[in-house]
Write an enzyme that holds these catalytic residues in place. Structure first.
Site, PDB file in Angstrom:
ATOM      1  N   CYS A 174      -3.255  -9.699  59.137  1.00 18.52           N
ATOM      2  CA  CYS A 174      -3.896  -8.404  59.387  1.00 18.52           C
ATOM      3  C   CYS A 174      -5.377  -8.594  59.701  1.00 18.52           C
ATOM      4  O   CYS A 174      -6.136  -9.089  58.859  1.00 18.52           O
ATOM      5  CB  CYS A 174      -3.729  -7.509  58.153  1.00 18.52           C
ATOM      6  SG  CYS A 174      -4.546  -5.920  58.330  1.00 18.52           S
ATOM      7  N   LYS A 175      -5.774  -8.193  60.905  1.00 15.28           N
ATOM      8  CA  LYS A 175      -7.181  -8.339  61.280  1.00 15.28           C
ATOM      9  C   LYS A 175      -8.056  -7.292  60.593  1.00 15.28           C
ATOM     10  O   LYS A 175      -9.255  -7.486  60.458  1.00 15.28           O
ATOM     11  CB  LYS A 175      -7.334  -8.243  62.798  1.00 15.28           C
ATOM     12  CG  LYS A 175      -6.862  -9.499  63.500  1.00 15.28           C
ATOM     13  CD  LYS A 175      -7.156  -9.459  64.979  1.00 15.28           C
ATOM     14  CE  LYS A 175      -6.706 -10.761  65.625  1.00 15.28           C
ATOM     15  NZ  LYS A 175      -6.879 -10.735  67.084  1.00 15.28           N
TER      16      LYS A 175
END
Ligand code: ZN
Ligand code: ZN
Length: 361
Positions: A174-175
């Protein structure tokens, strides 16, 4: 992505659903003897390890803007007369509790090291990760041994090239958290998304109420005692009651429009993500499993086509055909089972993700 590339040699970062880029692959040895000098990267510990990501800054900035706008500007507009007191107190308590809850779970999801147990116990994070050399190893993870982390990993671990380590119960990288989401922090990630979605929804409700009252009965928004000292009707006070800042009506309306647009955009993203994860939980799938499904189906069809002539000849044993009948298993089992059946015999390989069809967020 070339279709003839082996499944196992592709990088987890290709299924990065929280970001845009899906084309990164693990570093590979050059096939034509051209030696490239690439600094060997370290493994990242958590979402605070460098490099930080712009999406991470956007998510924290948006949360801060929503918090300041709700508590500093729009909640103080809510009427303070006794007949509304219960609603206002409920709103404030709900928003306060939700904000605190979101802050905690967001911090925990970002700070937890989602690495596989052996990676956390045996791996030295200060040591550079070896470069994946396909001439030495066919796959990054073979027989549950990661050739990059150099430890034995659990069955559902995948090596994330963004984090440069194996993550247990890998879901996705997850950025927004700048961290991998795996079995160790999935619950915190989910709670973070859910609390943010509910919080943004409440902000939108407050904004709509304030805007409708402004059109219908603006005096209802000027119930704070400090308004008794202000005669002009186009002057409003922000950041009540601690630091009252007088501004004119267009400023308040502009802030309202900007925050509302930001809230809508956030709600669409968060709502989409939340519904997607409700679906995954209901189906007992991880994001990784979901992303792999189109490939499994494609491979399944091609495998069945190949087998059809054999079946007609009656050469296919019952045991072998049952390996391909994955659609009757549970979804999580389906993906694992088919992928293993699609790999070469004896490989028993911990595979790494192929590129997804479309990102769900
Ligand atoms: Zn690894
Ligand atoms: Zn990662």
């Amino acid at each position: 992505m070339p279709r003839d590339r082996p499944l196992c040699a592709l990088s987890i970062s290709q299924i990065n659903i929280c970001g845009v880029s899906r084309n990164r692959v693990l570093p590979e040895a050059q096939a034509n003897n051209v030696k490239k000098i690439v600094p060997r990267p370290l493994s990242r510990v958590n979402g605070w390890s460098p490099p930080l990501h712009s999406f991470q800054a956007i998510s924290w900035t948006t949360s801060l803007v929503m918090f300041v706008a709700a508590f500093g500007i729009f909640i103080p507009f809510l009427p303070r007369s006794w007949k509304y007191a219960a609603y206002v107190v409920s709103f404030v308590l709900l928003m306060g509790g939700l904000s605190l809850f979101h802050l905690i779970v967001h911090l925990v999801a970002t700070t937890i090291d989602p690495a596989d147990t052996n990676v956390r116990l045996k791996k030295d994070y200060s040591e550079p990760v070896p470069t994946f050399d396909r001439s030495k190893h066919a796959h990054v993870i073979q027989n549950q041994y990661c050739n990059l982390c150099e430890v034995t990993v659990s069955k559902k671990a995948k090596h994330c090239s963004s984090c440069n380590k194996c993550v247990s119960g890998f879901d996705h990288h997850c950025k927004w958290l700048n961290n991998c989401v795996g079995s160790r922090n999935y619950r915190f990630f989910f709670c973070s998304v859910a609390s943010a979605a509910v919080g943004v929804l409440i902000v939108m409700v407050i904004l709509l109420y304030v805007f409708i009252q402004y059109l219908v009965n603006p005096d209802e928004l000027r119930t704070d005692p400090l308004y008794k000292e202000i005669s002009a009707e186009n002057i409003w006070l922000l950041f009540l009651p601690l630091w009252p800042v007088p501004v004119k009506t267009p400023v308040v309306l502009s802030i309202m429009v900007v925050v509302f647009l930001l809230a809508i955009a956030s709600f669409v993203l968060l709502g989409h993500l939340l519904i997607f994860h409700f679906y995954l939980i209901a189906k007992n799938l991880s994001t990784f499993d979901y992303m792999m499904q189109p490939r499994f189906q494609r491979n399944s069809h091609s495998a069945e086509k190949k087998e059809l002539p054999l079946r007609k000849k009656g050469n296919l044993s019952q045991e072998k055909s049952s390996n391909l009948n994955w659609s009757q298993c549970s979804p999580r089992m389906e993906s694992q089972k088919f992928l293993l059946s699609a790999l070469p015999p004896k490989s028993n390989t911990g595979f790494i993700a192929p590129a997804p069809k479309t990102p769900p967020q």
